[in-house]
Design an enzyme around this catalytic site. Structure first.
Site: not given
Ligand code: NAD
Length: 462
Positions: A215, A249
């Protein structure tokens, strides 16, 4: 909360595989019981969850309930209402080739799941997939976002107090812990977050051929046509864009506004922002905060002060960015180079359909959402059927995700798979195909020797 050490992660996942193999999660009663306990725990800790969300993201209580705790409680209640029906095997027709017999699809759990949650709706986006996973009879390791530490702490407490860690366990931590989790063998990984990290997750999953649901995000366009009801449009756009200070998002990322109504629209938009948040949104009880200083700096760097017509100011200590509108934006502006994920609304003008396609198609990813404000059905249908996007609304923004009868997910780089309602149950289930053949008759057609049988086979297959 202290990050979970690596050996503990290994043990935890091993235990979940053992637990799943006890078959305890399979029955209706055990799923129902787990969901009821989760709902009770959310209700019991509602105050603590709301105050954690206030500290992490400055969420007004209305938003905290409406988009985090309340929606999760509603989701669990709806899931409980439909679960028995969802679990029933689905009868499907049986083709002439395999008669006599009966065919059905059994929804069986995938097994041990890893759910990784993002920071923007840190409670809901951990609990909604968890609800679907439990409903489908799975076990879950849940990794909340480290960027919202207060919410992450309360999630870990709720999970720890409510579930046997063999069934559901929360693992707090940062990249190191998530990397250790991704090295484990899961039966399914459900990730919500950025496209960048989604790529890392999918690469790790590929090592074990683990199926993934991703997602992700993207730049979601919002189109305001000349025949739109502008009073309604500004209300629904302002709510969709500035809820959670733009960190949604599916927020309208940028607006495409028809040239002929742009002036009138901007006047109403400006007034609407004022009506919702007052002259200084810093003092509004209904306006959230940016998650941290890094994101504040990232968002501020997207703003071109020369194009700002509303807002544009920040208050770093308070992690505050004013609701901001930028006019006369083009694809060359920095704000159009990445997903904004903050309270900045760029306006691009268009004259015809081709202008819309040129903008949307110039961006590298298919968006997660698209919104069309128009009174013209042909215009609405043309855009919904020709632009590639995950899901969206006509004459609204955001609200498609509040209808559990609609699958929620992206397309292309905005996501793989979908959930919510029955789609969530399906997302965490394997559709097992079963043909039950009768034994009262045994047609000789499909057995060797084949002599004189081919012409008959041609007849029934042709
Ligand atoms: P992110 O990708 O930075 O982090 C998400 C998760 O991934 C966190 O739990 C984090 O700890 C983990 N993570 C971060 N870096 C990592 C790595 N190198 N290896 C493994 N895991 C890692 O996202 P965010 O900043 O928390 O959220 C924002 C993003 O999420 C935006 O792009 C938004 O559009 C998207 N989003 C999508 C939805 C949806 O339902 N489609 C909902 C909410 C947010």
């Amino acid at each position: 909360m202290t990050p979970t050490p690596r050996p503990q992660i290994d043990l935890l996942v091993r235990n979940q595989h053992h637990f799943f193999n006890t078959r305890e999660t399979l029955g209706y009663e055990s799923r129902k019981n787990s969901l009821e306990r989760l709902r009770t725990a959310i209700k019991t800790h509602e105050g603590a969850i709301h105050s954690a969300l206030k500290k992490d993201l400055g969420k007004p209580e209305f938003e905290a309930y409406g988009t985090e705790t309340g929606i999760c409680i509603h989701d669990i209640t709806q899931t409980l209402k439909h679960l028995k029906k969802w679990m029933r095997p689905k009868r499907v027709p049986t083709s002439i080739l395999v008669q006599p017999g009966k065919s059905r699809i059994l929804y069986t759990p995938l097994g041990v799941n890893l759910i990784i949650a993002p920071y923007n709706y840190p409670f809901q986006l951990a609990m909604a997939p968890l609800t679907a996973a439990i409903a489908a009879g799975n076990t879950v390791v849940l990794k909340p976002s480290e960027m919202t530490p207060n919410t992450s702490n309360i999630i870990c407490k709720i999970i720890g107090d409510t579930f046997d860690p063999g069934l559901v366990a929360a693992v707090p931590g940062e990249v190191e812990q998530t990397t250790a989790l991704l090295a484990q063998k899961f039966d399914h990984i459900f990730f919500t977050g950025s496209t960048r990290v989604g790529t890392i997750v999918m690469q790790a999953a590929a090592q074990n051929l683990t199926p993934v649901t991703l997602e992700l995000g993207g730049k979601s366009p919002c189109i305001v046509h000349h025949d739109a009801n502008l009073d309604i449009a500004v209300k629904r756009i302002v709510r969709g864009k500035f809820i959670n200070a733009g960190q949604t998002c599916v927020a309208p990322d940028y607006l495409l506004v028809h040239k002929s109504i742009k002036k009138a629209f901007l006047k109403k938009l400006t007034q609407r922002i004022l009506d919702c948040f007052g002259k200084d949104a810093r003092t509004s009880p209904d306006y959230g905060r940016i998650v941290n200083h890094d994101h504040l700096k990232r968002i501020m760097a997207l703003i071109d002060p020369a194009k700002v017509i509303v807002g544009g100011k920040a208050h770093e200590n308070e992690r505050f960015i004013a609701p901001t509108v930028m006019d006369n934006v083009t694809l060359d502006d920095t704000v159009m180079k990445e997903e904004i994920f903050g309270p900045v609304l760029p306006i691009i003008e268009y004259e015809n359909l081709e202008d819309i396609y040129r903008t949307v198609q110039a961006l590298p990813h298919h968006p997660l959402a698209c919104y069309i404000f128009s009174g013209n059905k042909t215009f609405q249908d043309t855009l919904t059927s020709t632009i590639r996007f995950g899901g969206g609304c006509i004459n609204n923004s955001l609200m498609h995700l509040a209808n559990p009868h609609l699958p929620f997910g992206g397309v292309g780089q905005s996501g793989i798979g979908a959930y919510h309602g029955f789609s969530g149950f399906e997302c965490f289930s394997h559709k097992k195909a079963i043909l039950k053949s009768d034994t009262w008759i045994d047609l000789p057609l499909f057995y060797p020797p084949y002599k004189n049988k081919l012409s008959f086979l041609r007849k029934i297959m042709g």
